[in-house]
Motif scaffolding. Structure first.
Motif: not given
Ligand code: ADP
Ligand code: MG
Length: 701
Positions: A486-502
């Motif tokens: 929700e804080k992200s300024e670049n949803f697509e990019r941050d989502l991808r890195s969140l998923l990869v990290k997970t």
């Protein structure tokens, strides 16, 4: 009467005993019906005058159908359901009666159920709890009573049942899942519901044999029984054609369940002889939980009508597969979208992968909670015994989805089976097969196309605890994801890195191979360091781990006190179950088995004496008598030891210490005694042996 019934079609009588949405629409004034709908959807309380109208309509409908009583039906922590019936009649001043049912009586009941276990939550002087109507699960008629599904709480607000936490967990999951949907631009959905289909396994045995076995009657399982010459090795029972007597039973059962609005759909023979399965069409979690309780009850009731007994124990027969309950679970938004369906556009795919990753992380971080949700004395005989998943929780996603996650993790394109390339989140992924033959049946938590199947539950378990836990841990992970994104300024990019990290951090929980193999157990424990909570006694203390308490308290599903009380009740139940089993063994050995062995021995010795007198060789009699004599001595001695060990266990401190003693000391001695008795069974005439054999129990229905 009979004839008219055969002319009826299922749709004529399906749900005929349910105060369903359709009945409500027909019988309630439009504004009242709307209020009830609002209550159902938003969980807000009904006004008292509206409640009076609903109660009155419910009563009229029930009385027309022959009901004389009503009951608030609830699910205390014993794991079974409870009910107390009141008649609809009320006295009038002139000594007559009127048939009445008020909104107050519908909404709230006071069963004074002070004897239900509360794990120390209630002292007896303040023991009163109250029941509160759950309008999301329909009222129904059974045995001339109107059943009103209710939650059960104490006056000080502690929850005393299994329904309340489940409803709360559904609520929190909905809130957190909606936050994720909003991030994906979904403004339509206003609610996410969890859905469950609980496949139920059971055994049927002939009542005349059942009645002769004190162990089955008192404990639900056989405490003795020599291995029959034939077991399940030919696998000729699984999906085999159903015998007439069983098929008559299943037909009756289906009809009874359909009348109660339960969508019993699939039925077949299971792996073990005399074992069967029933699967319903899925429903929302709380209705599925109510329906599964009803299903278990009706299964037992209908069996009696057919001279059968339905065994729901997890392990009625040693050496034969026990019974489980598969909990199929998914989430659906009220715009109609199953969130675990990979979908057929790129947007949906990325959203699907987000929910999937949340589940992977949740199962990894909270595996002990899932394990303990299936912990019971009965289920301890199954888990890890090559017939049910091991006690180690892992997650199966299948090779196609594994490839997708690998591609995502490595930041490359995904190549499908058909050699086509897809870019995750940009292209639409192909549909994954829902029912391929490689469907892994050995995994405790398996993705099966558009849902997860949790396979650890025992056949007798309530599904409420498991679903409360699944919902809460998934809500926990979704809330973490939402907080970050929700804080992200670049949803697509941050989502991808969140998923990869997970994926990187939690892929150890994923295992797509054979979960029954020894190699897996070794790898899981020694390489991946996944928790292996072998028995109930190992699993239950995990409930109170600080991270679990924090999570449950954060979402107001349980308070620490409530978790403590639940742990105590479960440990106490574990000790009690084994105590009853041990006492039953002692009783059977002393009153039936030793006398039978002595009787047979006498017969042999008398024959030997007569033969000896006549000068005939009595080698066989002598050898048999000696063997039996040694067995009787052994049985007698091990019985004395068991008696001492039970007494020792009874004097332990209640809770973990006592439960440990029952597991390590009493249960082990029960096995020793059983081995001797089973050997004696093989050496005593069938005419004298006091218990119907495994062959009779398993192969005569
Ligand atoms: P199997 O024995 O192969 O696991 P069954 O057909 O016996 O399959 O059982 C599948 C169960 O999964 C059924 O109870 C079905 O209703 C349930 N199910 C299907 N879709 C969903 C869903 N979206 N959510 C929850 N349960 C589901
Ligand atoms: Mg299944």
């Amino acid at each position: 009467m009979e004839e008219s019934k055969t002319n009826q079609t299922v749709s004529d009588f399906f749900g005929c005993n349910v105060f369903s949405d359709r009945v409500m629409r027909e019988r309630l004034p439009k504004n009242v019906y709307k209020s009830v709908q609002r209550t159902k959807q938003l969980g807000i309380a009904l006004d008292s005058d509206v409640a009076d109208v609903v109660a009155n309509a419910m009563k009229d409908w029930a009385v027309e159908k022959g009901a004389t009583h009503y009951t608030h039906w609830f699910q205390p922590m014993t794991g079974v359901t409870a009910e107390k019936h009141d008649a609809f009649i009320n006295p009038t001043s002139n000594g007559e009666v009127i048939v009445e049912f008020s909104g107050k009586e519908l909404i709230k009941g006071e069963p004074d159920a002070s004897s239900f276990p509360s794990g120390g939550l209630r002292a007896t002087f303040e023991a009163r709890g109250y029941t509160a109507w759950d309008p999301t699960s329909c009222a129904f008629i059974k045995d001339n009573s109107l059943y009103i599904p209710t939650a059960f709480c104490s006056y000080t607000g502690e929850i005393l049942d299994k329904k309340t936490p489940l409803l709360r967990s559904m609520e929190v999951l909905s809130e957190q899942a909606l936050r994720i949907l909003r991030l994906f631009g979904n403004d339509r959905a206003t609610r996410v519901v969890t859905t469950v289909g609980a496949e139920q396994e059971y055994f049927l045995v002939d009542k005349k044999y059942y009645d002769q076995r004190e162990d089955l009657v008192l404990t639900g399982r056989t405490l003795f029984g020599a291995k029959p010459p034939k077991g399940q090795e030919l696998e000729d029972h699984y999906f085999g054609n159903i015998k007439q007597r069983v098929s008559d039973y299943m037909k009756d059962l289906d009809e009874e369940l359909w009348k109660l609005g339960i969508y019993a759909k699939t039925k077949h023979n299971e792996v073990a002889p005399a074992q069967h399965e029933l699967a319903p069409v899925f429903a929302t979690s709380n209705i599925a939980a109510d329906h599964n309780q009803l299903t278990m009850e009706i299964m037992k009731k209908i069996a009696l009508k057919h001279g059968l007994v339905c065994l729901l124990h997890e392990k009625p027969f040693e050496g034969v597969n026990g019974s489980g309950k598969h909990n199929n679970w998914s989430m659906t938004a009220n715009d109609g979208h199953n969130l675990l369906d990979p979908g057929d556009n790129p947007q949906d795919n990325l959203q699907f992968l987000t929910f999937l990753c949340a589940i992977i992380k949740g199962v990894h971080e909270y595996a002990p909670l899932l394990r303990l949700s299936a912990a019971s004395a009965g289920n301890d005989h199954r888990l890890g015994a090559n017939e049910a998943p091991p006690a180690v929780v892992s997650l199966f996603i299948g090779s196609e989805l594994q490839d997708v996650l690998d591609a995502l993790e490595q930041g490359r394109k995904y190549t499908s089976v058909a050699d086509k390339e897809f870019e995750i989140g940009v292209d639409a992924l192909p549909n994954f097969p829902k029912d391929t033959t490689d469907r892994n049946r050995t995994s405790p938590f398996a993705f099966t196309g558009n849902k997860f199947e949790f396979r650890m539950l025992g056949s007798a378990d309530s599904i409420s605890c498991t679903n409360t836990i699944i919902n809460t841990i998934v809500a926990q992970e979704l809330s973490e994801f939402a907080d970050a994104l929700e804080k992200s300024e670049n949803f697509e990019r941050d989502l991808r890195s969140l998923l990869v990290k997970t994926i990187k951090e939690h892929k150890q929980i994923i295992f797509n191979g054979n979960g029954y193999s020894d190699e897996w157990l070794d790898e899981a424990v020694n390489v991946r360091h996944l928790p292996n909570l072998v028995s109930t006694v190992d699993a239950l203390p995990e409930y109170l781990r600080p991270e679990n308490v924090t999570m449950f308290e954060k979402f107001k599903v349980y308070t620490e006190t409530e978790i403590r009380s639940r742990t105590e009740i479960l440990l106490d139940n574990y000790s009690k179950v084994i105590n009853i089993e041990a006492l039953t063994m002692l009783d059977m050995v002393r009153k039936k088995i030793i006398p039978a062995c002595i009787g047979y021995s006498k017969e042999i010795c008398e024959t030997a004496a007569v033969k000896k007198n006549l000068g005939i060789d009595c080698f066989v009699e002598t050898e048999l008598a000696e063997k039996l004599s040694a067995l009787i001595t052994g049985i007698y001695q091990e019985t004395k030891v068991l008696d001492e060990k039970v007494t020792a266990a009874q004097s332990m401190n209640e809770g973990l210490e006592m439960a440990r003693c029952y597991r390590d000391v009493v249960l082990a001695q029960m096995q020793t005694l059983r081995a001797l008795v089973d050997e004696a069974e093989m050496n005593v005439s069938e005419n004298i042996w006091p218990l119907p054999s495994y062959s009779k129990l398993l192969f005569t229905v």
